[in-house]
Design a protein around this motif. Structure first.
Motif, PDB file in Angstrom:
ATOM      1  N   GLU A 303       0.830  -1.209   0.000  1.00 18.59           N
ATOM      2  CA  GLU A 303       0.000   0.000   0.000  1.00 18.59           C
ATOM      3  C   GLU A 303       0.865   1.259   0.000  1.00 18.59           C
ATOM      4  N   LEU A 304       1.926   1.245   0.769  1.00 19.32           N
ATOM      5  CA  LEU A 304       2.801   2.414   0.852  1.00 19.32           C
ATOM      6  C   LEU A 304       3.575   2.654  -0.436  1.00 19.32           C
ATOM      7  N   VAL A 310      -1.519   8.262  -0.234  1.00 18.23           N
ATOM      8  CA  VAL A 310      -2.218   7.036   0.163  1.00 18.23           C
ATOM      9  C   VAL A 310      -2.931   7.281   1.484  1.00 18.23           C
ATOM     10  N   GLN A 311      -4.128   6.719   1.608  1.00 19.32           N
ATOM     11  CA  GLN A 311      -4.909   6.865   2.840  1.00 19.32           C
ATOM     12  C   GLN A 311      -4.273   6.019   3.932  1.00 19.32           C
ATOM     13  N   ALA A 312      -3.983   6.629   5.068  1.00 19.16           N
ATOM     14  CA  ALA A 312      -3.323   5.906   6.149  1.00 19.16           C
ATOM     15  C   ALA A 312      -4.131   4.688   6.588  1.00 19.16           C
ATOM     16  N   SER A 313      -5.435   4.844   6.685  1.00 22.02           N
ATOM     17  CA  SER A 313      -6.270   3.751   7.193  1.00 22.02           C
ATOM     18  C   SER A 313      -6.242   2.531   6.280  1.00 22.02           C
ATOM     19  N   THR A 314      -6.023   2.723   4.973  1.00 16.83           N
ATOM     20  CA  THR A 314      -5.991   1.568   4.075  1.00 16.83           C
ATOM     21  C   THR A 314      -4.768   0.700   4.342  1.00 16.83           C
ATOM     22  N   VAL A 315      -3.683   1.314   4.808  1.00 18.79           N
ATOM     23  CA  VAL A 315      -2.495   0.536   5.153  1.00 18.79           C
ATOM     24  C   VAL A 315      -2.822  -0.408   6.302  1.00 18.79           C
ATOM     25  N   HIS A 316      -3.487   0.115   7.311  1.00 21.12           N
ATOM     26  CA  HIS A 316      -3.895  -0.708   8.447  1.00 21.12           C
ATOM     27  C   HIS A 316      -4.905  -1.775   8.019  1.00 21.12           C
ATOM     28  N   THR A 341      -1.343  -0.553  12.749  1.00 21.97           N
ATOM     29  CA  THR A 341      -0.223  -1.050  11.945  1.00 21.97           C
ATOM     30  C   THR A 341       0.995  -0.152  12.067  1.00 21.97           C
ATOM     31  N   GLY A 342       0.811   1.101  12.479  1.00 21.00           N
ATOM     32  CA  GLY A 342       1.970   1.964  12.613  1.00 21.00           C
ATOM     33  C   GLY A 342       1.623   3.341  13.120  1.00 21.00           C
ATOM     34  N   HIS A 343       2.657   4.123  13.390  1.00 24.15           N
ATOM     35  CA  HIS A 343       2.502   5.470  13.941  1.00 24.15           C
ATOM     36  C   HIS A 343       3.685   6.317  13.487  1.00 24.15           C
ATOM     37  N   GLY A 357      -5.419   6.112  11.096  1.00 25.63           N
ATOM     38  CA  GLY A 357      -6.151   7.361  11.039  1.00 25.63           C
ATOM     39  C   GLY A 357      -6.761   7.626   9.676  1.00 25.63           C
ATOM     40  N   SER A 358      -7.525   8.708   9.587  1.00 25.68           N
ATOM     41  CA  SER A 358      -8.271   9.013   8.361  1.00 25.68           C
ATOM     42  C   SER A 358      -7.493   9.883   7.386  1.00 25.68           C
ATOM     43  N   GLU A 359      -6.342  10.428   7.807  1.00 20.05           N
ATOM     44  CA  GLU A 359      -5.641  11.356   6.937  1.00 20.05           C
ATOM     45  C   GLU A 359      -4.864  10.637   5.846  1.00 20.05           C
ATOM     46  N   SER A 360      -4.474  11.389   4.826  1.00 17.83           N
ATOM     47  CA  SER A 360      -3.599  10.878   3.780  1.00 17.83           C
ATOM     48  C   SER A 360      -2.154  11.076   4.211  1.00 17.83           C
TER      49      SER A 360
END
Length: 413
Positions: A303-304, A310-316, A341-343, A357-360
């Motif tokens: 995803e990254l 990329v939407q952060a939440s899609t990675v999770h 999945t990460g921070h 989170g919801s941010e890109s």
């Protein structure tokens, strides 16, 4: 943020503060804290005392003619405003050397930092509201209000800290490189350990425990010039399911040994890396958990690969879906995949953005990728790397080999 003129350390510019002051029609931005506050570290680069001091940002239209001592660390244009560090007199030389802003004012021991900040505002003729970080000291707010200023919270500093420049990323890379040296030392000790009749691991003539392993790691980190900061998390068996275990536990063959290392470098930036090992061939839950985490890691990195936007939440979501496909729970706070999945990582070990989170994600975000699964009846498995988001993908800041069987890494690291 920019590099200083010698390119040796990150320094600070203040565009986010200028924008926040203008957007809120405020008169200034103020922070009062000590050296343990990461926002203050970012704003001043001053490794000052463990008692409060003040930072003040004034917009271009403020009166900055009041006498103060110039900062020898200043490398920036005054186009974004004027900055003042109110430092204790005993730390004046250090403050002038380290502060990248415009001026240093010194105060006597015992002068309340909030009053010093209010004096700077008064000298500059500030009359409008004053922006402050949410975590500013209550007594400083009380002194600003007593001086007649309306105080309101702003997240300008956290927004400025999120996107890292090349200088900051290089600081992360240096400390991450040191962190994997510590990891390599631990893996080497595990590889060299023998198994006693009771299945307990022995190394260097004595039973191997998580505390003995931690001391080996921390000595390696210190030799590499970074501070373990109490963040060398090492668990074995059931304690590997504890996300923050720093106690002393026996280590046995066939159980997971989880090592999560997050040292801090001299410039204040953190590393973060995790690997999980099993001495003697893993089987059953341990093997299935490791395979699942490797697959989840790859799903997150896939995803990254799209890079900025990329939407952060899609990675999770992709990592969680992979773990669920391998039969692990993703809806529990105690068993299975129990965290994001990460921070983000920076001057704080945990900061924006969150990969749930919801941010890109944006170019310059430095984030962990750390899928894991846990079960106190079996153990815990986590694989974690530190990556920087680029416009067209991502970069691993310091690759380290995968694999649950420990190997002697002494020659490579």
């Amino acid at each position: 943020m920019t590099e200083d003129t010698r390119g040796r350390r990150p320094t600070t510019t203040y565009e986010e503060l200028a924008a926040a002051v203008a957007d809120r029609d405020a008169g200034a931005f103020v922070h009062v804290a000590d050296r343990t506050d990461d926002d203050m570290r970012y704003l001043t680069r001053f490794r000052g005392p463990d008692r409060p001091y003040a930072f003040v940002f004034l917009p271009d239209d403020a009166d900055t003619t009041a006498e103060s001592e110039p900062s020898s660390g200043s490398t920036r244009s005054s186009a974004s405003g004027h900055t003042v560090l109110c430092a204790p007199a005993l730390f004046a030389e250090q403050a002038r050397r380290e502060f990248p802003g415009d001026a240093v004012r010194t105060d006597a021991v015992g002068d309340p930092a909030g009053e010093r900040a209010a004096a700077v505002l008064a000298d500059a003729g500030v009359s409008g509201p004053v922006l402050v970080p949410a975590q500013i000291r209550h007594d400083a707010v009380a002194r600003l209000e007593a001086a007649g200023y309306e105080v309101t919270a702003s997240d300008a500093t956290s927004r400025a800290r999120r996107t890292k420049t090349d200088a900051e990323i290089e600081r992360h890379r240096v400390v991450q490189r040191a962190a994997v040296r510590g990891l390599a030392r631990a893996e080497t000790v595990l590889a060299r350990a023998s198994v006693a009749d009771d299945d307990r691991l022995h190394w260097d003539g004595r039973p191997l425990t998580t505390e003995r392993l931690r001391r080996q790691v921390n000595a390696t980190l210190a030799a590499a010039g970074v501070d373990p900061s109490g963040n060398s998390v090492i668990g074995a068996g059931a304690t590997a399911a504890d996300l923050h275990y720093v106690g002393d536990d026996a280590i046995f063959a066939g159980e997971t040994v989880l090592l999560d290392l997050s040292p801090r470098g001299p410039a204040g930036y953190y590393a973060d890396v995790t690997r999980t090992f099993v001495v003697a061939a893993p089987g059953g839950w341990e093997r299935r958990a490791y395979v699942a985490c490797e697959a989840a890691r790859e799903a997150a990195l896939d995803e990254l690969a799209a890079g900025a936007g990329v939407q952060a939440s899609t990675v999770h979501e992709e990592a969680a879906a992979e773990l669920a496909a391998h039969g692990f729970r993703i809806d529990s706070e105690e068993v299975g995949f129990t965290h994001s999945t990460g921070h983000g990582v920076g001057l704080s070990l945990h900061e924006a953005p969150s990969l749930s989170g919801s941010e890109s994600l944006a170019a310059g975000d430095v984030v962990t990728v750390e899928p894991g699964v846990y079960d106190p009846e079996h153990g815990g498995v986590r694989i974690e790397d530190l990556v920087v988001i680029r416009e067209d993908g991502y970069e691993l800041l310091q690759p380290y080999p995968l694999g649950s069987t420990p190997r002697d890494r002494s020659a490579a690291w």
